[in-house]
Enzyme design. Structure first.
Site, PDB file in Angstrom:
ATOM      1  N   GLN A 279      84.850 -46.763  65.269  1.00  0.00           N
ATOM      2  CA  GLN A 279      85.927 -47.354  66.019  1.00  0.00           C
ATOM      3  C   GLN A 279      85.981 -48.853  65.718  1.00  0.00           C
ATOM      4  OE1 GLN A 279      85.979 -46.347  70.146  1.00  0.00           O
ATOM      5  NE2 GLN A 279      85.762 -44.154  69.781  1.00  0.00           N
TER       6      GLN A 279
ATOM      7  N   GLU B  92      91.015 -33.614  70.585  1.00  0.00           N
ATOM      8  CA  GLU B  92      89.938 -32.612  70.513  1.00  0.00           C
ATOM      9  C   GLU B  92      90.123 -31.554  71.601  1.00  0.00           C
ATOM     10  OE1 GLU B  92      86.044 -34.504  70.043  1.00  0.00           O
ATOM     11  OE2 GLU B  92      86.642 -35.209  68.050  1.00  0.00           O
TER      12      GLU B  92
ATOM     13  N   GLU C 146      89.975 -39.524  63.329  1.00  0.00           N
ATOM     14  CA  GLU C 146      88.616 -40.000  63.629  1.00  0.00           C
ATOM     15  C   GLU C 146      87.731 -39.704  62.426  1.00  0.00           C
ATOM     16  OE1 GLU C 146      86.814 -39.060  67.447  1.00  0.00           O
ATOM     17  OE2 GLU C 146      88.786 -39.139  68.409  1.00  0.00           O
TER      18      GLU C 146
HETATM   19  O1  AHR Z   1      84.738 -41.570  68.705  1.00  0.00           O
HETATM   20  C1  AHR Z   1      83.898 -41.074  69.683  1.00  0.00           C
HETATM   21  C2  AHR Z   1      84.317 -39.700  70.172  1.00  0.00           C
HETATM   22  O2  AHR Z   1      84.177 -38.767  69.139  1.00  0.00           O
HETATM   23  C3  AHR Z   1      85.746 -39.532  70.599  1.00  0.00           C
HETATM   24  O3  AHR Z   1      85.951 -39.932  71.919  1.00  0.00           O
HETATM   25  C4  AHR Z   1      85.972 -38.072  70.463  1.00  0.00           C
HETATM   26  O4  AHR Z   1      87.316 -37.756  70.189  1.00  0.00           O
HETATM   27  C5  AHR Z   1      85.030 -37.665  69.344  1.00  0.00           C
HETATM   28  O5  AHR Z   1      84.277 -36.570  69.675  1.00  0.00           O
END
Ligand code: AHR
Length: 513
Positions: free
Chosen positions: A365, A193, A317
């Site tokens: 996650q 990001e 993500e």
């Molecule tokens: O997954 C949580 C967060 O979301 C991660 O650290 C980041 O890359 C995203 O904004």
């Protein structure tokens, strides 16, 4: 009068017709591989994902573990066939000093996790711990490098530490720390990001920085040829993708990332993870369905610069994000319900159907954070509905996508409409056909007719994930409330498959010759 009755009958026929889902599968036209890496996961130093989640420490006598990682988690991740695991972040990656996480644990310096709750960490889970865990569960490691606050040298050194067999200061250090053989880590994120927590860069600036970092990340042996992932866009930031595709030479970039979360709102409330109403559910589904549009549009931009599809799109993500402060600031712990199963089923079908460009993805996650597949509480552990969907969909890993056409009814709420049923299908190495279907409709089951073109099959079996209420979930007291069941409701006759798929459920069918 006659006309009115006729039009009423016509209306009824139309209603029945729209409630039908019609799918045609062209099994003889299957050619694109569904890359197993679409089924990847993500573990960040965040809340109880690592510390107090998968990693409970070597000295823990209460929770059985191997090298500090819980045995039950290792077992579950093996069962899930995790193809790759991304670590150590997320935002955390751009603050992480990998050299502080190697060597004798008692000598490792502490650090403050500036992104997630400002908690102090002792660096006891580091490079060796992570890469050994990946070996244990049979997953390829995906290391996310620090570009935001690190240096080119640090990242080049990390590559050398894990991949150089012998003869470099870094390989000597690794051997001194107890690991003789290199791990041959292929997948590397060059920052995360970069438009936000990774450094608030413009795409033009990041493209240059990427070129600089990537230049010094070397392919050391043929076994460790690097697969470099450029930090990608958020959701609909198409300019980010366009600028990177234009400014980074394609032979320097194996893949470009994309992040998209199914979140109600970033500014106002994200809503609870359990006990939501239909309006909230519908909005979550709207956000999840946006993945189709985003993947299509980012792919179209990539096609413009890379018509041969050499650069992969990696959605590293994705998942549902709700109000998550139950465990304190920055822990991002949330329950996981049938709504999450819907996000998973829908999204994975989208990825499969875009397998010609989407060649990897990472659910956010893996343990105790966001749309987790595993939740832990002291000695207890449970598998979430999302775990079960990912397990059911494993049949698609490295299988060949079967092109399909689909006509689906809509799920309507407050005058808005969403496609109710999405699906994907693949043929595996044994010739079996696997079809996954997700019905996101909150109220209605739907009849599905699948025409099988190109090949004949004689046997069908199936599995289903369904539950009485949309917010049903597993708890430590009732860990199997939502679990996979056999599904015998699909009937196969003369190349036509018929079934009824219940409201908010996921079905995977297996057909054999
Ligand atoms: O997954 C949580 C967060 O979301 C991660 O650290 C980041 O890359 C995203 O904004």
């Amino acid at each position: 009068m006659k006309k009115t009755i006729l039009s009423l009958i016509a209306g009824c026929i139309a209603l029945t017709a729209t409630a039908q889902t019609k799918i045609t599968l062209n099994t003889d036209l299957a050619k694109t591989k569904i890359n197993k890496h679409i089924y990847g996961h993500f573990a960040e130093h965040l809340g109880r994902c690592i510390y107090g989640g998968m990693y409970v420490g070597e000295g823990n006598t209460k929770i059985p573990n191997i090298a500090g990682v819980r045995n039950d988690v290792i077992q579950a991740l093996k069962e899930l066939k995790v193809p790759n695991l991304r670590w150590p972040g997320g935002c955390f990656a751009d603050a992480y000093q990998w050299k502080d996480g190697i060597g004798p644990k008692e000598k490792r310096p502490k650090m403050v996790n500036v992104w997630w709750g400002g908690v102090t960490e002792d660096n006891s889970f580091g490079t060796h711990d992570f890469l050994d865990l990946c070996e244990r569960i049979g997953a390829e490691p995906y290391l996310a490098g620090n570009v935001g606050s690190g240096s080119v040298k640090d990242l080049a050194d990390w590559v050398s530490y894990v991949n150089q067999p012998t003869g470099s200061p870094m390989s000597d250090l690794r051997i001194q720390n107890g690991r003789q053989k290199p791990w041959n880590v292929k997948i590397w994120g060059v920052g995360n990001e970069a438009w936000g927590c990774g450094g608030n860069m413009t795409p033009e600036y990041y493209a240059n920085i990427y070129r600089q970092y990537a230049t010094f990340m070397k392919d050391i042996t043929p076994e460790s040829k690097l697969y470099k992932v450029a930090s990608g866009a958020s959701s609909d930031d198409f300019n980010w993708t366009e600028t990177l595709m234009k400014n980074i030479p394609h032979n320097m970039m194996s893949a470009l990332a994309l992040h998209h979360y199914s979140v109600l709102s970033w500014r106002e409330t994200k809503g609870p993870s359990v006990g939501f109403n239909e309006a909230t559910y519908f909005k979550t589904m709207e956000e999840a369905w946006k993945m189709e549009d985003f993947v299509t549009k980012h792919s179209t931009i990539m096609d413009k610069y890379d018509p041969e599809k050499k650069v992969d799109l990696i959605v590293d993500e994705w998942g549902g994000w709700y109000e998550t402060d139950a465990e304190g600031k920055g822990a991002l712990y949330q329950q996981n319900t049938m709504r999450d199963a819907m996000i998973a089923g829908l999204t994975l079908n989208i990825f499969n159907n875009h397998a010609d460009r989407v060649r990897g993805a990472n659910l956010a996650q893996i343990v105790n954070v966001l749309q987790a597949v595993i939740l832990t509480n002291e000695e207890k552990m449970l598998l979430t509905p999302t775990f079960h969907v990912m397990k059911m969909y494993n049949v698609h890993q490295d299988a060949t996508l079967v092109p399909m056409s689909i006509e689906s009814p809509t799920y309507e709420f407050n005058g808005k409409k969403l496609t109710a049923i999405n699906s994907s299908a693949s043929k595996d190495a044994s010739g079996a056909l696997n079809i996954s279907l997700t019905n996101i409709d909150y109220r209605k089951s739907h009849e599905v007719t699948i025409n099988l073109r190109g090949e004949d099959f004689s046997k069908v079996s199936g599995q289903i994930l369904a539950s009485a209420n949309i917010s049903d979930h597993n708890t430590f007291e009732q860990p199997n409330k939502v679990s996979i069941k056999d599904f015998s409701g699909a009937k196969l006759e003369k190349g036509v498959l018929k079934l009824t798929i219940p409201a908010y459920s996921v079905v995977v069918l297996n057909l054999k010759k």
